[in-house]
Design a protein around this motif. Structure first.
Motif, mmCIF file in Angstrom:
data_model
loop_
_atom_site.group_PDB
_atom_site.id
_atom_site.type_symbol
_atom_site.label_atom_id
_atom_site.label_comp_id
_atom_site.label_asym_id
_atom_site.label_seq_id
_atom_site.Cartn_x
_atom_site.Cartn_y
_atom_site.Cartn_z
ATOM 1 N N GLN A 136 0.834 -1.207 0.000
ATOM 2 C CA GLN A 136 0.000 0.000 0.000
ATOM 3 C C GLN A 136 0.867 1.254 0.000
ATOM 4 N N VAL A 181 2.174 1.754 -3.483
ATOM 5 C CA VAL A 181 1.118 2.285 -4.349
ATOM 6 C C VAL A 181 0.928 3.777 -4.092
ATOM 7 N N ASP A 182 0.896 4.151 -2.821
ATOM 8 C CA ASP A 182 0.717 5.563 -2.455
ATOM 9 C C ASP A 182 1.873 6.426 -2.944
ATOM 10 N N VAL A 240 -3.250 -4.296 -4.661
ATOM 11 C CA VAL A 240 -2.987 -3.692 -5.978
ATOM 12 C C VAL A 240 -4.144 -3.873 -6.948
ATOM 13 N N GLN A 241 -4.670 -5.105 -7.005
ATOM 14 C CA GLN A 241 -5.644 -5.490 -8.031
ATOM 15 C C GLN A 241 -5.071 -5.121 -9.407
ATOM 16 N N ASP A 242 -5.671 -4.202 -10.142
ATOM 17 C CA ASP A 242 -5.093 -3.864 -11.450
ATOM 18 C C ASP A 242 -4.609 -2.417 -11.520
ATOM 19 N N SER A 243 -4.296 -1.834 -10.353
ATOM 20 C CA SER A 243 -3.920 -0.414 -10.332
ATOM 21 C C SER A 243 -2.470 -0.166 -10.747
ATOM 22 N N VAL A 244 -1.581 -1.117 -10.484
ATOM 23 C CA VAL A 244 -0.149 -0.963 -10.774
ATOM 24 C C VAL A 244 0.369 -2.286 -11.330
#
Length: 378
Positions: A107, A110-111, A133-137
């Motif tokens: 997290q 990601v941030d 994450v799923q599909d964000s990165v």
């Protein structure tokens, strides 16, 4: 790539305990009890070494990347060992890190706005990363666990580094969706593979370097498996003085069935003089056995991936493989399995680069009764 700078922003996170149960024949590393048992048995943590083998591939282009990571064994230690500049964005409050630490570190990455998350672990770690994450990165896994059924991992740690290096130098690397799968470890320890789909993540799509989701067997291969098993069982009966190390999987289980011997489907057994002299052995137990007796290894490749060493058989440690000797390996796979690799080589990922190189080259693969094809092992 981040618009704030022209430097690639790479996130690095390691599950330090990934794979710790493999060499101890514990069939996984999930949970405090298994970790404690593995450590008590003398298991060594290897995930940092796996990540190091990946990150060394970007040392020559380090000026093109900014690395963000977690404290200590979760990343900073590995980056520091390679003199790679890095920024710590997450600090664990415990010496024995947990799944929550992985998720909180991811997290934080990601941030921070990283362009890619490079993580070391197994399928459990992939689940933790996917949860955040799923599909964000885009992500890429460095294989370090006992279980690698997910399609988000590179075929070897070095291959993961090669993919990142391609991205840093601007080579065209597309991104695709890849599946995250994990198995029930309790069922796994009872010889059952019950894999579940947990989601998908984006991965850099360089098919030479990123593995397929593990594929199960098919009924139309049963005749071929029977032929392979018949051939290998005859070898064991014809030369009983050898110590035979029998790898995991359904093909080897069929060999044992023909010998009317008990079998550890997802472990390593040892046969001599027509009897099982050691069942579900650890790496240390196996090394003691093969160090003093002429030995042979019978093993099959993982369908869809082509891994011969380093996936689900960490009991076959570099020391064990050296003691047995390359000339005493019997590698079995159906021609269909080889065709599914679509020209990709069989893989050796023992954790020892020198050994992987020594094992590599063209190898004879048993594909039926006294039937072989010659295929590259890398």
């Amino acid at each position: 790539m981040s618009s704030e700078t022209n430097v690639f922003r790479l996130g690095v996170v390691i599950n330090p305990f990934a794979g710790i149960g493999g060499a101890m024949a514990l069939k996984g590393s999930d949970g405090d009890a298994i970790r404690a048992q593995a450590l008590a048995m003398g298991a060594a943590k290897q995930a940092n070494d796996k990540m190091r083998r990946a990150l060394v591939k970007i040392k020559d282009v380090a000026q093109l990347v900014t690395i963000f990571t977690a404290s200590g064994e979760m990343g900073a230690q590995c980056c520091g060992s390679l003199d790679l500049p890095h920024q710590v964005v997450y600090t664990s409050n415990t010496e024995v890190t947990q799944a929550a630490d992985t998720e909180q570190a991811v997290q934080a990455l990601v941030d921070t706005g990283v362009d890619l998350i490079l993580f070391a672990g197994g399928d459990g770690t992939a689940r933790n990363v996917c949860h955040i994450v799923q599909d964000s990165v885009p992500v890429l896994g460095v294989p370090a666990g006992c279980k690698i059924h997910s399609g988000v991992y590179a075929v070897t740690p070095s291959a993961a580094g090669e993919v990142v290096a391609k991205m840093l130098t601007g080579e065209l690397v597309s991104v695709r969706q890849a599946e995250v799968r994990d198995i029930d470890e309790q069922a796994f320890r009872q010889g059952k593979v019950q894999a579940r789909h947990f989601g998908e993540m984006q991965v850099p799509d360089e098919l030479t370097y990123v593995q397929s989701v593990k594929m199960g067997g098919r009924e139309d291969e049963s005749m071929v498996v029977n032929e392979i098993a018949e051939y290998l069982s005859e070898i064991i009966l014809d030369e009983p003085d050898y110590l035979y190390v029998i790898g995991s999987g359904s093909t080897m289980a069929e060999v044992m069935a023909r010998l009317e011997l008990p079998n550890t489907l997802l472990g390593v057994d040892v046969v001599q003089h027509g009897s099982v002299i050691a069942a579900d052995v650890t790496a240390a137990q196996l090394l003691e056995l093969v160090s003093n007796t002429p030995s042979r290894l019978m093993i099959t490749a993982i369908g869809g991936q082509g891994h011969v060493f380093g996936r689900g058989n960490q009991q076959l440690s570099p020391a064990v493989l050296r003691a047995i000797g390359r000339d005493n390996f019997y590698i079995a796979a159906s021609k269909q399995k080889l065709q599914q690799l679509d020209g990709r080589p069989l893989r050796s990922d023992t954790g020892d680069d020198a050994l992987d190189k020594a094992l590599g080259g063209i190898v004879a693969v048993i594909t039926g009764y006294d039937d072989r094809v010659y295929y590259p092992l890398k």
